[in-house]
Design an enzyme around this catalytic site. Structure first.
Site, short mmCIF file in Angstrom:
data_model
loop_
_atom_site.label_atom_id
_atom_site.label_comp_id
_atom_site.label_asym_id
_atom_site.label_seq_id
_atom_site.Cartn_x
_atom_site.Cartn_y
_atom_site.Cartn_z
N LYS A 72 55.53 83.70 12.02
CA LYS A 72 55.14 83.31 10.59
C LYS A 72 55.92 84.18 9.53
O LYS A 72 56.43 83.65 8.77
CB LYS A 72 53.67 83.08 10.33
CG LYS A 72 53.09 81.97 11.13
CD LYS A 72 51.54 81.74 10.80
CE LYS A 72 51.13 80.82 11.52
NZ LYS A 72 49.60 80.50 11.05
N ASP A 108 48.35 76.34 5.52
CA ASP A 108 47.11 76.72 5.90
C ASP A 108 46.01 76.64 5.06
O ASP A 108 44.70 75.97 5.31
CB ASP A 108 47.07 78.07 6.60
CG ASP A 108 47.71 77.98 8.00
OD1 ASP A 108 47.72 77.01 8.56
OD2 ASP A 108 48.40 79.02 8.44
#
Ligand code: ATR
Length: 274
Positions: A72, A108
């Site tokens: 990420k 997220d």
């Protein structure tokens, strides 16, 4: 699921390890529910292979990609463009392929807020405690700030990380401790405590009926924290909500369509340990 053909569009999740990923389950359920001729597969990619994986996304072309551990952060510098959230969090979990131009997003935190709202909990004006200060916690802290939470107290084993994470939500966030739970309305477990174990991230005696307790851990779905919170009379939300809603946002970024939440939720729950 319809068999792939020469016109089928491919999406993918990259990570290492990847064989436990639920992404193909979630996205293939969504594609099927929407009768889309798309398919989603998992590929083992480590940090050293990420630039090549992005080259493959452009060349093949792959329609969109999800990123998980350990990719990420490394992705931020390899993409053509990144969203404000991905930049602030230094983490990309979703890549959109806009005709060869790769754009990184982080769904997220907003996915977590979506999961709250879907459960009838509006974070606007709420006093929140976030347990943890890692990647998941940081996305939640930033999104709760953006959604208008009145206070966000970050409680973490390592205090310096709590202070750094609190800066993501500006003036309304600060580092704190267990004593802050009493005044909170929403308590979020964004630590990894309880994943695959019956451990608790806090003393359950601190929980009361006025709390909404959300756990980001979804393995098992009914964590020891959620069971203890229920026993104390609190309202509980399990981690499948954020799992599905962050994926739903990726689905919408790729396809331009509203995600079939119910079908994605059912597919996830069918694969997870209750
Ligand atoms: P993720 O990306 O899933 O958020 P992470 O970035 O590794 O994972 O963050 C894990 C979080 O769980 C951190 O807040 C970590 O606390 P530290 O910052 O002190 O490391 C927390 N955590 C992990 N194991 C823990 C434990 N046994 N007790 C308390 N906190 C724990």
């Amino acid at each position: 699921m319809r068999p792939p053909t020469a016109t089928t569009r491919l999406c993918a999740v990259f990570g290492y390890p990847i064989r436990h990923s639920l992404s193909p389950v979630l996205f293939n359920a969504a594609f099927e529910a929407c009768s889309l001729d798309w398919v989603h597969l998992a590929f083992e990619v480590d940090e050293a292979g990420l630039a090549d994986a992005f080259a493959a996304v452009r060349t093949l072309p792959i329609g969109g990609a999800n990123l998980t551990m350990p990719l990420k952060t490394a992705a931020v510098e390899l993409l053509d463009e990144v969203s404000d959230a991905a930049r602030a969090l230094a983490a990309v979990n979703c890549v959109v392929n806009d005709t060869g131009r790769l754009i990184g997003h982080n769904t997220d935190g907003d996915g977590f807020v979506d999961s709250l709202r879907a459960a009838g909990v509006d974070p606007a004006g709420l006093r929140c405690v976030v347990l943890g200060a890692g990647g998941a916690a940081r996305s939640v802290i930033r999104a709760l700030g953006g959604a208008g939470a009145s206070e966000i107290v970050v409680v973490n084993r390592t205090a310096t990380k709590a202070e750094a994470a609190a800066t993501l939500a500006g003036e309304r966030a600060r580092a704190g401790g267990a004593a802050d739970l009493a005044g909170a309305q929403l308590v979020v477990n964004a630590t990894s405590v309880g994943m695959g174990t019956r451990e608790l991230p806090i003393d359950p005696a601190l929980l009361a009926p006025h709390h909404v307790v959300a756990d980001l851990v979804y393995h098992p779905i009914d964590t020891a924290l959620l069971a203890a919170a229920r026993a104390r009379g609190a309202t509980t939300l399990d981690g499948v909500g954020m799992l599905v809603h962050q994926a739903a946002r990726a689905f919408s970024l790729w396809t331009g369509l509203a995600a079939p939440i119910d079908q994605m939720m059912a597919a996830a729950r069918a694969r997870l340990v209750p």
